[in-house]
Enzyme design. Structure first.
Site, short mmCIF file in Angstrom:
data_model
loop_
_atom_site.label_atom_id
_atom_site.label_comp_id
_atom_site.label_asym_id
_atom_site.label_seq_id
_atom_site.Cartn_x
_atom_site.Cartn_y
_atom_site.Cartn_z
N GLU A 184 -14.22 -8.54 -0.58
CA GLU A 184 -15.15 -7.98 0.40
C GLU A 184 -14.45 -7.55 1.70
O GLU A 184 -14.89 -6.63 2.37
CB GLU A 184 -16.27 -9.00 0.67
CG GLU A 184 -17.39 -8.51 1.56
CD GLU A 184 -18.00 -7.16 1.15
OE1 GLU A 184 -18.22 -6.94 -0.07
OE2 GLU A 184 -18.26 -6.32 2.04
N HIS A 208 -11.52 -6.05 1.93
CA HIS A 208 -11.06 -4.68 1.69
C HIS A 208 -12.26 -3.72 1.69
O HIS A 208 -12.21 -2.65 2.28
CB HIS A 208 -10.37 -4.57 0.32
CG HIS A 208 -9.17 -5.45 0.16
ND1 HIS A 208 -9.15 -6.53 -0.69
CD2 HIS A 208 -7.94 -5.40 0.73
CE1 HIS A 208 -7.95 -7.10 -0.64
NE2 HIS A 208 -7.20 -6.45 0.21
N GLY A 226 -4.24 -4.33 -3.67
CA GLY A 226 -5.13 -4.62 -4.79
C GLY A 226 -5.73 -6.01 -4.67
O GLY A 226 -5.76 -6.59 -3.60
P1 AMP Z 1 -3.79 -6.81 1.46
O1 AMP Z 1 -4.29 -6.24 0.18
O2 AMP Z 1 -3.87 -8.30 1.54
O3 AMP Z 1 -2.44 -6.25 1.87
O4 AMP Z 1 -4.79 -6.31 2.59
C1 AMP Z 1 -5.08 -4.96 2.74
C2 AMP Z 1 -5.88 -4.78 4.00
O5 AMP Z 1 -7.07 -5.55 3.94
C3 AMP Z 1 -5.10 -5.25 5.24
O6 AMP Z 1 -5.35 -4.37 6.31
C4 AMP Z 1 -5.72 -6.60 5.50
O7 AMP Z 1 -5.66 -6.99 6.86
C5 AMP Z 1 -7.15 -6.36 5.09
N1 AMP Z 1 -7.82 -7.63 4.80
C6 AMP Z 1 -7.37 -8.63 4.00
N2 AMP Z 1 -8.23 -9.67 4.05
C7 AMP Z 1 -9.22 -9.31 4.89
C8 AMP Z 1 -10.40 -9.96 5.36
N3 AMP Z 1 -10.74 -11.19 4.97
N4 AMP Z 1 -11.20 -9.28 6.23
C9 AMP Z 1 -10.88 -8.03 6.64
N5 AMP Z 1 -9.78 -7.37 6.23
C10 AMP Z 1 -8.96 -8.00 5.38
#
Ligand code: AMP
Length: 370
Positions: A69, A71, A65
């Site tokens: 951008e 995500h 959650g």
């Molecule tokens: P999280 O909600 O932080 O667990 O992230 C969920 C997914 O989004 C994971 O696969 C992260 O690597 C990806 N993600 C988080 N930040 C970024 C970003 N700045 N650019 C691309 N993907 C991201």
């Protein structure tokens, strides 16, 4: 994509001949406002099975959650490659150490859903042959951990997936239960959603290596797809945790990306040895730290460098020299320390500048084409 089916969103007033052309699969899915929200496993399983029987493809984007951008770019990629995109939103307790920020992790359910609805409308109106966001899975912790309550201690009682030695390196050295928690929750999500493809961000590059290894070693029938890191204009990697930085730490936090880019420049200039690649990155971090230390507590934003690494892209083991046929991963982590003294009216971010913020980033040094 060849053979990809269009998402089955059929306007009520669709021209009748066209509706007939869509075959019987159209009748399986209601014309509900997208996406559907699932909190429990059995209804999602049933929904997924119906999709499978209709030859539709599912791309799963696991998240915690607080969507941004980064995500959304993964979701767009998933929608370009699948008929149906599932998003999971679950702040997984077992990947937070006992002393980490589980309780303060941002939870923004309503605005997340709004973002997903808006993105889904964008996908619906796009002229490309794209998929749609059809399911959001937001389970409770008792649903995700039906046996033992989630345990974040290092010995950890319960059912876990451990991927070693990968999980002990770099992020895992500082956060010993982190990848065990990530691999465990992803195994659960993959078993529940049985996605054709799963989408992860390069931002968390060691996580992508762990997931790829898990998929390979456990013969999971899904394809791991990696999306590029979404960044602010100055290069700071987007992260749900950036809301805690505030203006002062935000300005200094770019040091990590700057340091990695200096190391990347060395590789692009033909350097291959570890010392030759890493020295400008370490020097830059040291200089910025000295500059900050020289300021008073009302001006400065101090940080600790956890690591600046040059590693093998598969094993994430440190390397002495880059093998041009494999390339390498430059990565780093810093901890922005709490603000010591605030100024009148200063933007301190969520948490008033009191929460330490760990920032990670990486750059892939691409192999040379032979
Ligand atoms: P999280 O909600 O932080 O667990 O992230 C969920 C997914 O989004 C994971 O696969 C992260 O690597 C990806 N993600 C988080 N930040 C970024 C970003 N700045 N650019 C691309 N993907 C991201």
């Amino acid at each position: 994509m060849a053979g990809k089916l269009r998402p089955l969103r059929i306007p009520v007033n669709t021209f009748p001949t066209f509706r007939r052309q869509l075959s019987t699969t159209a009748t399986r899915f209601s014309i509900s406002s997208s996406p559907q929200i699932f909190h429990d496993v059995p209804p999602l399983r049933k929904y997924r099975r119906d999709l499978l029987l209709s030859n539709r493809t599912v791309g799963l984007v696991p998240t915690m959650g607080a969507l941004h951008e980064g995500h959304l770019s993964l979701i767009r990629q998933a929608a370009a490659e699948n008929t149906d995109v599932f998003i999971s939103i679950y702040v997984n307790p077992t990947q937070f150490g006992l002393n980490e920020d589980l309780t303060s992790y941002p939870k923004t359910w309503e605005s997340d859903l709004q973002l997903l609805r808006t993105l889904d409308e964008e996908l619906a109106s796009s002229s490309d042959n794209k998929g749609r966001i059809t399911a959001v899975f937001a389970p409770s912790t008792t649903t995700m951990y039906p046996g033992y309550p989630p345990d974040s201690s290092i010995p950890g009682t319960g059912s876990f997936v451990t991927i070693t030695p990968l999980s002990r390196l770099l992020e895992g050295a500082s956060r010993p239960v982190f990848f065990r928690g990530v691999a465990t929750v992803c195994m659960k999500l993959f078993n529940i959603a049985t996605p054709d493809r799963v989408y992860f961000g390069q931002k968390d590059i060691q996580q992508t290596a762990v997931i790829k290894r898990m998929v390979q070693d456990f013969h999971l029938g899904t394809e791991v797809r990696i999306g590029p890191t979404a960044r602010e204009a100055d290069g700071l990697a987007l992260s749900s945790r950036n809301v805690y930085l505030g203006a002062r730490r935000r300005a200094v936090g770019i040091v990590l990306n700057q340091a990695l880019r200096k190391a990347e420049a060395q590789y692009l200039a033909g350097k291959r040895k570890r010392a030759d690649i890493l020295w400008p990155a370490n020097e830059h971090a040291d200089n910025v730290l000295l500059e900050q230390d020289a300021l008073g507590p009302r001006q400065r934003a101090r940080f600790e460098v956890d690591y600046i690494s040059l590693a093998d892209p598969e094993t994430m083991e440190e390397i002495e020299e880059v093998d041009e046929t494999k390339g390498a991963v430059l990565s780093g982590a810093i901890k922005m320390l709490p603000i010591e003294e605030s100024q009148e009216g200063e933007d301190l971010g969520v948490g008033g500048g009191r929460i330490a913020v760990r920032l990670i980033d990486n750059i892939v040094l691409e192999p040379l084409k032979v």
